[in-house]
Design an enzyme around this catalytic site. Structure first.
Site, PDB file in Angstrom:
ATOM      1  N   HIS A  57      87.687 -33.644 -16.577  1.00 54.68           N
ATOM      2  CA  HIS A  57      88.770 -32.690 -16.805  1.00 54.68           C
ATOM      3  C   HIS A  57      89.654 -32.654 -15.558  1.00 54.68           C
ATOM      4  O   HIS A  57      89.207 -32.985 -14.443  1.00 54.68           O
ATOM      5  CB  HIS A  57      88.190 -31.294 -17.076  1.00 54.68           C
ATOM      6  N   GLU A  59      90.688 -30.260 -13.694  1.00 50.56           N
ATOM      7  CA  GLU A  59      90.202 -29.428 -12.589  1.00 50.56           C
ATOM      8  C   GLU A  59      89.101 -30.141 -11.804  1.00 50.56           C
ATOM      9  O   GLU A  59      89.081 -30.115 -10.569  1.00 50.56           O
ATOM     10  CB  GLU A  59      89.635 -28.100 -13.126  1.00 50.56           C
ATOM     11  N   CYS A  87      87.628 -24.283 -18.747  1.00 49.32           N
ATOM     12  CA  CYS A  87      86.432 -24.125 -19.575  1.00 49.32           C
ATOM     13  C   CYS A  87      85.254 -23.702 -18.690  1.00 49.32           C
ATOM     14  O   CYS A  87      85.391 -23.593 -17.467  1.00 49.32           O
ATOM     15  CB  CYS A  87      86.112 -25.444 -20.287  1.00 49.32           C
ATOM     16  N   CYS A  90      84.421 -26.279 -15.892  1.00 52.33           N
ATOM     17  CA  CYS A  90      85.366 -26.268 -14.771  1.00 52.33           C
ATOM     18  C   CYS A  90      85.282 -24.955 -13.989  1.00 52.33           C
ATOM     19  O   CYS A  90      85.423 -24.953 -12.760  1.00 52.33           O
ATOM     20  CB  CYS A  90      86.778 -26.521 -15.278  1.00 52.33           C
TER      21      CYS A  90
END
Lengths: 154, 154
Positions: A57, A59, A87, A90
């Site tokens: 992801h 992040e 999420c 993260c």
């Protein structure tokens, strides 16, 4: 180098630019930027498909890159700008990295783990919670995601 | 190659061996193994210090390695064995990777995100939850962690 498009003037704009690059690459359009003392340390966008890595992801990639650049597993004093509410995965990484402030674009009722679902930073067991500021440029962030998913269904 | 120490006969034993290697390397002793159809795909232990990467938990490294080996961002049908209850970050990664079954050693009331705190898989927004089996060889897992942290304080 183009006169038509000025460089991003703030980290959130840079995160949105990264999100647009994700969409062009066929990845869910989310972008993230790590900033320390007003200086951009790392920028990343979602890349799970390209990297065949479900943890890739925006992040996570931005945090990992910033840690490599700063030579530290903690980003104490650094801020993270993301186009979408992180999420649970993260959010956990943000806590481990000791991010100081989290700024995010659209709230994500379906997948968010900060203001929705697991609310990772609100758990009494959370060992570090950043200051959280959400809801920036929500319409733009939502439009980006909608256009991407409409395009995939089309 | 030693006659004194038989090879691990099961994935959880291999995860414990990995956890012991973590302790020897000065990392919090947690180990993880990804298995598909009875075959070990990837083994990893905690390495946030060595890699200067706050996301380098055993589970994340094992999942990422397994995805590279299998060439897929999803580990559908794979099982994960870990010596400790995964945190929220790792639980999120387990969900994204579509792990089929999660087996873990000690419950972790302070840092766990599966049976404690954010209970990631119990959220209605969780898009994939593995079957979860916890509490294997709890005393051994707890002893490993206790010895490590006692050693650091000593």
């Amino acid at each position: 180098m183009s006169a038509r498009r000025p460089p991003p003037t703030d980290p959130l704009s840079a995160a949105f630019d990264a999100a647009r690059r994700a969409a062009l690459a066929g990845e869910v359009p989310v972008g993230a930027v790590v900033v320390q003392d007003g200086r951009t340390i790392a920028t990343a966008h979602n890349r799970p498909r390209a990297l065949k890595d479900p943890t890739a992801h925006a992040e996570i990639l931005a945090i990992r890159a910033a840690c490599q650049i700063l030579g530290d597993e903690r980003l104490t004093g650094c801020d993270l700008y993301v186009t979408l509410e992180p999420c649970a995965m993260c959010a956990g990484a943000i806590a481990f990295a000791r991010i100081r402030r989290l700024y995010f674009g659209a709230y994500d009722p379906k997948g968010g783990g900060v203001e929705h679902g697991p609310r990772v930073f609100n758990q009494p067991t959370c060992h570090h919670a950043p200051e959280v500021y959400g809801g920036f440029r929500e319409a733009e962030a939502a439009d980006l995601l909608r256009a991407f998913f409409d395009g995939r269904r089309g």
